[in-house]
Enzyme design. Sequence first.
Site, PDB file in Angstrom:
ATOM      1  N   GLU A   1       0.796  -1.232   0.000  1.00  0.00           N
ATOM      2  CA  GLU A   1       0.000   0.000   0.000  1.00  0.00           C
ATOM      3  C   GLU A   1       0.835   1.294   0.000  1.00  0.00           C
ATOM      4  O   GLU A   1       0.867   2.032   1.002  1.00  0.00           O
ATOM      5  CB  GLU A   1      -0.938  -0.010   1.209  1.00  0.00           C
ATOM      6  CG  GLU A   1      -1.884  -1.176   1.157  1.00  0.00           C
ATOM      7  CD  GLU A   1      -2.981  -1.159   2.202  1.00  0.00           C
ATOM      8  OE1 GLU A   1      -4.080  -1.620   1.904  1.00  0.00           O
ATOM      9  OE2 GLU A   1      -2.736  -0.686   3.319  1.00  0.00           O
TER      10      GLU A   1
ATOM     11  N   GLU B   1      -5.961  -8.027  -1.387  1.00  0.00           N
ATOM     12  CA  GLU B   1      -6.646  -8.055  -0.082  1.00  0.00           C
ATOM     13  C   GLU B   1      -8.097  -7.662  -0.284  1.00  0.00           C
ATOM     14  O   GLU B   1      -8.383  -6.710  -1.019  1.00  0.00           O
ATOM     15  CB  GLU B   1      -6.048  -7.033   0.903  1.00  0.00           C
ATOM     16  CG  GLU B   1      -4.708  -7.389   1.456  1.00  0.00           C
ATOM     17  CD  GLU B   1      -4.156  -6.321   2.402  1.00  0.00           C
ATOM     18  OE1 GLU B   1      -4.945  -5.620   3.050  1.00  0.00           O
ATOM     19  OE2 GLU B   1      -2.921  -6.197   2.470  1.00  0.00           O
TER      20      GLU B   1
HETATM   21  C1  BG6 Z   1      -4.754  -3.209   4.720  1.00  0.00           C
HETATM   22  C2  BG6 Z   1      -3.424  -3.652   5.269  1.00  0.00           C
HETATM   23  O1  BG6 Z   1      -4.730  -1.853   4.556  1.00  0.00           O
HETATM   24  O2  BG6 Z   1      -5.859  -3.354   5.557  1.00  0.00           O
HETATM   25  C3  BG6 Z   1      -3.502  -4.798   6.265  1.00  0.00           C
HETATM   26  O3  BG6 Z   1      -2.554  -3.999   4.220  1.00  0.00           O
HETATM   27  C4  BG6 Z   1      -4.652  -4.563   7.206  1.00  0.00           C
HETATM   28  O4  BG6 Z   1      -2.274  -4.920   6.906  1.00  0.00           O
HETATM   29  C5  BG6 Z   1      -5.943  -4.479   6.410  1.00  0.00           C
HETATM   30  O5  BG6 Z   1      -4.764  -5.517   8.207  1.00  0.00           O
HETATM   31  C6  BG6 Z   1      -7.188  -4.326   7.256  1.00  0.00           C
HETATM   32  O6  BG6 Z   1      -7.015  -3.271   8.154  1.00  0.00           O
HETATM   33  P1  BG6 Z   1      -7.268  -3.461   9.708  1.00  0.00           P
HETATM   34  O7  BG6 Z   1      -6.826  -2.225  10.322  1.00  0.00           O
HETATM   35  O8  BG6 Z   1      -8.718  -3.700   9.828  1.00  0.00           O
HETATM   36  O9  BG6 Z   1      -6.456  -4.637  10.116  1.00  0.00           O
END
Ligand code: BG6
Length: 489
Positions: A191, A385
Amino acid sequence: MNENVFPKNFLWGSSSASNQIEGAWNEGGKGLETTDFVKYVEVSDRAAGETTFSVTKKQLEEYRTHPEKYNFPKRRGNDFYHRYKEDIKLMAEMGLKAFRMSISWARIYPTGFEKIPNEEGLAFYDQVFDECKKQGIEPVVTMSHYDFPIEITTKLNGFESRETVFLFVKLAKTLLERFHSKVKYWIIFNECNMVFHAPYPCCGAMIDNTELSEMQLKFQCAYHQLLASALVIDEGRKIDKTLLFGNMLSKSVYYPATTKPEDNLQQQFDIAMDNWLTDTQVWGTFPYYMNRFFSEAKIKLPIMCNDLEALRKGTIDFFTFSYYCSVLCNYEETGLKLHTTDLTSKYKNEYLKFSKWEWAIDPIGLRIALHQIYDRYHLPVLVSECGLGAYDKVEVDGTVKDDYRIDYLKEHILQLKESIKDGVDVFGFFTWSYADIVSQTTSEFSKRYGFIYVDCDDYGHGTFERLPKKSYFWYKKVIASNGENLDEA
Ligand code: BG6
């Protein structure tokens, strides 16, 4: 009817990051890293505005002096370091084709400054990759996912310094030389655009550890990461021509908050700021509008001789992005504002539902995101993701009925399918995450994303035992049918 929309070798995967899963923060010769100092903040303090993601120099000093006073969940992760065999076996039983994971820099170079890497750290990843191979799972590896040796942060302020570029290239060369026969897909940084929001996790930089203005710091860090990424890709191609390199963008889909032209302008500006980074990664050149922006914001990129050539040489092979939600952009009286990655903008999209953490649930946004990216770059795309953070509960019968997660993923996969039908070249879809892990932004364990329940709470209490949820069996069917059977498990 089976339509066979998804390509034959489509990578059905799941993602993770070392700092959120490994634990074992002081084992195997690992040095301390930035995420070892991100404390858990009680919900009540969070509501009062206490930050959960970034750390200042002043806070770091306090955490180093009195660690016993704080709860640092990323030091525990979900205990993957000790349980990776069990986890990879569970992934294989689910039918997972690929596993995205990252490397802890401080496991390989404990302070970042050593000349010789830590063999124990390298051996750990060797074993993980071997286990993946044994179970028929393709590892997709992020070289840097939000963790930096803490010494690089205190001494150099992370990517503020050009020296960090070369320390990172040293790490990358070590990884590529050691693992090139085991890992084909490499994502350099997680990111890249999150630096605008949070320079500490993203670039290892503290805003009170510098003489620079906050804007200069953010753009300087971003520039150095772009340069590091290009140099690594160039080195990687010399090591092994068959390797494939990708970038990674936090892709929020931006909608104007109203139909006001000013809000449209702000939306265009937000997209442009992301494109600045990704144009450079894909084409090795900066878009035309950045000159005016840099000059008016008094930002000076520390470009040195040969940098531009390096950027042009080290361009990516495939494009990856995370997608969780869409956001609304609103123009403020003070003018265009850099706020690209604020997931909880003050306007709420009345057409959408929201997660318990106020992230808008917007499956169609995924289709829009895929089009925006493919239309601009025409590179193979990987959704690296996508997932829903939720409070899960183990029922008295010992099951976790996470139907909300199934619904979320099903709706997103349907939109993914539409995008493929539209002609977007997507070669993989990775959920976040394979099991419950520590949340990146809030350090909670109770913000759960996994297919596998992990018995642990926000304070590290629990057995850390694994329990497949209802969604685990659902995703298994999705994979077995190559995305055609999205009905319930
Ligand atoms: C993404 C990141 O932005 O979001 C992850 O790459 C992160 O590392 C994921 O875990 C979800 O965010 P969060 O804060 O809910 O864990």
